[in-house]
Design a protein around this motif. Sequence first.
Motif, PDB file in Angstrom:
ATOM      1  N   LEU A  36       0.834  -1.208   0.000  1.00  0.00           N
ATOM      2  CA  LEU A  36       0.000   0.000   0.000  1.00  0.00           C
ATOM      3  C   LEU A  36       0.869   1.258   0.000  1.00  0.00           C
ATOM      4  CD1 LEU A  36      -3.234   0.659   1.958  1.00  0.00           C
ATOM      5  CD2 LEU A  36      -1.370   2.274   2.180  1.00  0.00           C
ATOM      6  N   ARG A  37       1.885   1.295   0.863  1.00  0.00           N
ATOM      7  CA  ARG A  37       2.751   2.485   0.931  1.00  0.00           C
ATOM      8  C   ARG A  37       3.481   2.703  -0.389  1.00  0.00           C
ATOM      9  NH1 ARG A  37       3.829   0.067   5.968  1.00  0.00           N
ATOM     10  NH2 ARG A  37       5.832  -0.722   5.225  1.00  0.00           N
ATOM     11  N   MET A  38       3.986   1.615  -0.981  1.00  0.00           N
ATOM     12  CA  MET A  38       4.691   1.738  -2.257  1.00  0.00           C
ATOM     13  C   MET A  38       3.751   2.236  -3.357  1.00  0.00           C
ATOM     14  SD  MET A  38       7.004  -1.758  -2.040  1.00  0.00           S
ATOM     15  CE  MET A  38       7.743  -1.572  -3.676  1.00  0.00           C
ATOM     16  N   THR A  39       2.510   1.757  -3.322  1.00  0.00           N
ATOM     17  CA  THR A  39       1.516   2.186  -4.308  1.00  0.00           C
ATOM     18  C   THR A  39       1.210   3.671  -4.164  1.00  0.00           C
ATOM     19  OG1 THR A  39       0.517  -0.027  -4.347  1.00  0.00           O
ATOM     20  CG2 THR A  39      -0.828   1.796  -5.151  1.00  0.00           C
ATOM     21  N   LEU A  40       1.009   4.113  -2.918  1.00  0.00           N
ATOM     22  CA  LEU A  40       0.668   5.517  -2.692  1.00  0.00           C
ATOM     23  C   LEU A  40       1.810   6.441  -3.115  1.00  0.00           C
ATOM     24  CD1 LEU A  40      -1.251   5.568   0.712  1.00  0.00           C
ATOM     25  CD2 LEU A  40      -2.083   5.157  -1.598  1.00  0.00           C
ATOM     26  N   ARG A  41       3.040   6.046  -2.834  1.00  0.00           N
ATOM     27  CA  ARG A  41       4.176   6.895  -3.223  1.00  0.00           C
ATOM     28  C   ARG A  41       4.263   7.026  -4.743  1.00  0.00           C
ATOM     29  NH1 ARG A  41       6.826   4.396   1.287  1.00  0.00           N
ATOM     30  NH2 ARG A  41       7.739   2.797  -0.069  1.00  0.00           N
ATOM     31  N   ARG A  42       4.064   5.925  -5.456  1.00  0.00           N
ATOM     32  CA  ARG A  42       4.108   5.967  -6.907  1.00  0.00           C
ATOM     33  C   ARG A  42       2.962   6.822  -7.461  1.00  0.00           C
ATOM     34  NH1 ARG A  42       6.561   1.561  -9.994  1.00  0.00           N
ATOM     35  NH2 ARG A  42       8.200   0.624  -8.719  1.00  0.00           N
ATOM     36  N   ALA A  43       1.770   6.652  -6.885  1.00  0.00           N
ATOM     37  CA  ALA A  43       0.617   7.406  -7.367  1.00  0.00           C
ATOM     38  C   ALA A  43       0.792   8.901  -7.100  1.00  0.00           C
ATOM     39  CB  ALA A  43      -0.656   6.891  -6.693  1.00  0.00           C
ATOM     40  N   ALA A  44       1.254   9.240  -5.898  1.00  0.00           N
ATOM     41  CA  ALA A  44       1.445  10.656  -5.557  1.00  0.00           C
ATOM     42  C   ALA A  44       2.467  11.303  -6.477  1.00  0.00           C
ATOM     43  CB  ALA A  44       1.876  10.783  -4.097  1.00  0.00           C
ATOM     44  N   ALA A  45       3.498  10.537  -6.872  1.00  0.00           N
ATOM     45  CA  ALA A  45       4.515  11.082  -7.769  1.00  0.00           C
ATOM     46  C   ALA A  45       3.941  11.421  -9.134  1.00  0.00           C
ATOM     47  CB  ALA A  45       5.661  10.084  -7.919  1.00  0.00           C
ATOM     48  N   GLU A  46       2.791  10.802  -9.481  1.00  0.00           N
ATOM     49  CA  GLU A  46       2.153  11.068 -10.768  1.00  0.00           C
ATOM     50  C   GLU A  46       0.945  11.994 -10.621  1.00  0.00           C
ATOM     51  OE1 GLU A  46       1.528   7.785 -13.338  1.00  0.00           O
ATOM     52  OE2 GLU A  46       3.317   6.690 -12.642  1.00  0.00           O
ATOM     53  N   GLY A  47       0.790  12.612  -9.453  1.00  0.00           N
ATOM     54  CA  GLY A  47      -0.265  13.597  -9.277  1.00  0.00           C
ATOM     55  C   GLY A  47      -1.579  13.070  -8.764  1.00  0.00           C
ATOM     56  N   ILE A  48      -1.662  11.791  -8.448  1.00  0.00           N
ATOM     57  CA  ILE A  48      -2.886  11.235  -7.839  1.00  0.00           C
ATOM     58  C   ILE A  48      -2.784  11.461  -6.336  1.00  0.00           C
ATOM     59  CG2 ILE A  48      -4.265   9.152  -7.487  1.00  0.00           C
ATOM     60  CD1 ILE A  48      -3.103   8.092 -10.127  1.00  0.00           C
ATOM     61  N   ASP A  49      -3.698  12.260  -5.792  1.00  0.00           N
ATOM     62  CA  ASP A  49      -3.513  12.701  -4.408  1.00  0.00           C
ATOM     63  C   ASP A  49      -4.728  12.499  -3.510  1.00  0.00           C
ATOM     64  OD1 ASP A  49      -5.165  14.503  -5.579  1.00  0.00           O
ATOM     65  OD2 ASP A  49      -3.935  16.278  -5.197  1.00  0.00           O
ATOM     66  N   ALA A  50      -5.749  11.808  -3.980  1.00  0.00           N
ATOM     67  CA  ALA A  50      -6.941  11.552  -3.156  1.00  0.00           C
ATOM     68  C   ALA A  50      -7.174  10.046  -3.104  1.00  0.00           C
ATOM     69  CB  ALA A  50      -8.161  12.270  -3.733  1.00  0.00           C
ATOM     70  N   PHE A  51      -7.252   9.490  -1.900  1.00  0.00           N
ATOM     71  CA  PHE A  51      -7.344   8.038  -1.737  1.00  0.00           C
ATOM     72  C   PHE A  51      -8.396   7.679  -0.681  1.00  0.00           C
ATOM     73  CE2 PHE A  51      -2.938   9.216  -2.647  1.00  0.00           C
ATOM     74  CZ  PHE A  51      -2.689   8.501  -3.803  1.00  0.00           C
ATOM     75  N   ALA A  52      -9.061   6.566  -0.914  1.00  0.00           N
ATOM     76  CA  ALA A  52      -9.913   5.944   0.102  1.00  0.00           C
ATOM     77  C   ALA A  52      -9.372   4.528   0.284  1.00  0.00           C
ATOM     78  CB  ALA A  52     -11.376   5.908  -0.349  1.00  0.00           C
ATOM     79  N   LEU A  53      -8.755   4.270   1.425  1.00  0.00           N
ATOM     80  CA  LEU A  53      -7.940   3.064   1.604  1.00  0.00           C
ATOM     81  C   LEU A  53      -8.527   2.123   2.640  1.00  0.00           C
ATOM     82  CD1 LEU A  53      -4.535   4.966   1.781  1.00  0.00           C
ATOM     83  CD2 LEU A  53      -5.534   3.856  -0.225  1.00  0.00           C
ATOM     84  N   VAL A  54      -8.581   0.832   2.274  1.00  0.00           N
ATOM     85  CA  VAL A  54      -8.976  -0.209   3.228  1.00  0.00           C
ATOM     86  C   VAL A  54      -8.022  -1.383   3.049  1.00  0.00           C
ATOM     87  CG1 VAL A  54     -10.906  -1.510   4.203  1.00  0.00           C
ATOM     88  CG2 VAL A  54     -11.370   0.503   2.798  1.00  0.00           C
ATOM     89  N   HIS A  55      -6.773  -1.188   3.428  1.00  0.00           N
ATOM     90  CA  HIS A  55      -5.748  -2.239   3.427  1.00  0.00           C
ATOM     91  C   HIS A  55      -5.470  -2.788   2.022  1.00  0.00           C
ATOM     92  CE1 HIS A  55      -6.078  -1.730   7.644  1.00  0.00           C
ATOM     93  NE2 HIS A  55      -7.205  -2.391   7.763  1.00  0.00           N
ATOM     94  N   ASP A  56      -6.347  -3.661   1.507  1.00  0.00           N
ATOM     95  CA  ASP A  56      -6.121  -4.229   0.176  1.00  0.00           C
ATOM     96  C   ASP A  56      -7.185  -3.758  -0.809  1.00  0.00           C
ATOM     97  OD1 ASP A  56      -8.258  -5.603   1.217  1.00  0.00           O
ATOM     98  OD2 ASP A  56      -7.617  -7.570   0.505  1.00  0.00           O
ATOM     99  N   SER A  57      -7.888  -2.677  -0.451  1.00  0.00           N
ATOM    100  CA  SER A  57      -8.867  -2.067  -1.341  1.00  0.00           C
ATOM    101  C   SER A  57      -8.478  -0.605  -1.511  1.00  0.00           C
ATOM    102  CB  SER A  57     -10.278  -2.177  -0.752  1.00  0.00           C
ATOM    103  OG  SER A  57     -11.212  -1.474  -1.551  1.00  0.00           O
ATOM    104  N   PHE A  58      -8.252  -0.202  -2.767  1.00  0.00           N
ATOM    105  CA  PHE A  58      -7.730   1.132  -3.064  1.00  0.00           C
ATOM    106  C   PHE A  58      -8.786   1.915  -3.843  1.00  0.00           C
ATOM    107  CE2 PHE A  58      -4.381  -1.934  -2.794  1.00  0.00           C
ATOM    108  CZ  PHE A  58      -3.286  -1.305  -2.219  1.00  0.00           C
ATOM    109  N   GLY A  59      -9.213   3.065  -3.306  1.00  0.00           N
ATOM    110  CA  GLY A  59     -10.188   3.887  -3.992  1.00  0.00           C
ATOM    111  C   GLY A  59      -9.601   5.216  -4.425  1.00  0.00           C
ATOM    112  N   VAL A  60      -9.822   5.585  -5.686  1.00  0.00           N
ATOM    113  CA  VAL A  60      -9.399   6.889  -6.211  1.00  0.00           C
ATOM    114  C   VAL A  60     -10.536   7.428  -7.077  1.00  0.00           C
ATOM    115  CG1 VAL A  60      -6.926   6.391  -6.168  1.00  0.00           C
ATOM    116  CG2 VAL A  60      -8.261   5.819  -8.204  1.00  0.00           C
TER     117      VAL A  60
END
Length: 529
Positions: A438-462
């Motif tokens: 999850l942390r690795m995913t968020l860092r990669r996404a934030a680097a590409e400008g995706i900055d809003a998340f709804a997170l439930v461990h193994d469920s990722f919402g954008v």
Amino acid sequence: GAETATEGAARQAWRQSMRLWREGERRRRSKAAAYALALRAAERFQEFERLYLPHSFDFRGRLYAAPRLNPQGADPVRALLEFAEGKPLGEEGWKWLAIHLANCGDFEKISKAPLADRVRWVFKHEERIRAVAADPRADLFWTEADKPWQFLAACFEWADYVELLEATGEAEANRRFRSRLPVALDGTCSGLQHFSLMLRDEGAAAAVNLTPAENPEDLYGRVAERLRARLEGDAARPETEVITIGAHTHPIGDMARAWLAFGVDRALVKRPTMTFGYGARTFSYAEQILADTLIPRREALGTDAMLGGEAGEAGEGADAAAAWPFPVDDPVTPAVFLASRVAEAIESVVVKAAEAANWLQALADHATAHGAPLIWTTPDGFRVAQAYRRRGARLVHARFAGRALRLTLREEGTALDGRRQRQGVAPNVIHALDACHLRMTLRRAAAEGIDAFALVHDSFGVHAVDTPRFFQIIREAMVALYRSGDVADGVLRDIRAGLPPHARAGVPAPPSPGAFDVEEVLGAEYAFA
């Protein structure tokens, strides 16, 4: 006069039905109280334009939101939340909004169908979806959904989008419509995905959708098939072959035939399979089968039905017998009987995961025997320390308001608790790895400008517009996590380093890996969908 056998059976059945009713009432009241508190919080904060959700890490690195209103809540709570900033749908966002709508409804198990079929399902039922959005009290179609409240929220969003589309055309609607709904991408049995990747298990990787495929795999269906095959074999065993559960002995064949008559499907094995990767085993499976399947069936049948319909017509008794085919009234017995067979069915599908869990438990046993806690570091540098201590109890005498009180104070000692260390290690390693992903995913996404998340461990919402790229980022992060191939070796190396020097030589080695190529995950369309 003396109570007859029939009256005694009736009294026993009544007592059991009342116990089940009281348990059901406790669960209902607990849920009602939780929903009331969430609704009160929502009413309190609805005047604000945006809310901030601070998160904290647990000792394994898992993220938990602090406020009561958060995306990790139950279905009604998650349905209350949307992103503060809306984003245009763009060229593909509407497709992912449709997929999310179909997933939340999951009518006819549409969430297990190809992505294109999920979009088609929305078009096919669009008139009904818009009717629900127009007046959800008049059209209760949404109440039959798998996640009714999130489905209702998605109906509102879709109806608003279609209204604008009809008024302006597709291109203009995709540009102007501001979508705020988190579109969730859920992993297929995340715990088993991580076990499969850790040990390169080809068979299990395919079963949990880590390989490219035209259609999604149904892991729960596979396990149910294995379970039915085992029960069919048990059903043919002679009457002399028995199983003892508690103080009673039952022919194995009778119990197996009863379960086959009851029905063995993917719903029955879903929670046991989901929780296998997080350490659940036979005892937990029995509790899950009781709570999810048998107790609800008993409650639905009621006392008279469980008495074979003596209070009603003969046909009602026949229906009850078909609905409850077991040779005993107590639901615990069939649950315990089935639990061990469920465990065998799961382990026959995800062979390497079972080997990995056994290895981690042996590792914990070895470390505990030498008085060492389990300490390891995840691939992104998060330090995990598992040190469950033995608990003791101390009696405290006190006085309050003129009354003498005797209180039991639970205290944690200094010695390691071997049982808890053994039981906790496999789920904690997996929790640490999915948190790392999850942390690795968020860092990669934030680097590409995706900055809003709804997170439930193994469920990722954008946002819907961000979903096409985020869909790939999740997979890229997972491949990056396991590409080096030394995750299991890294856990072993770290735990060995924490042992006394004389104990390091006897540390059990991890199971031999399979030949699965983790790069296949990049093309695995249904790994998170």
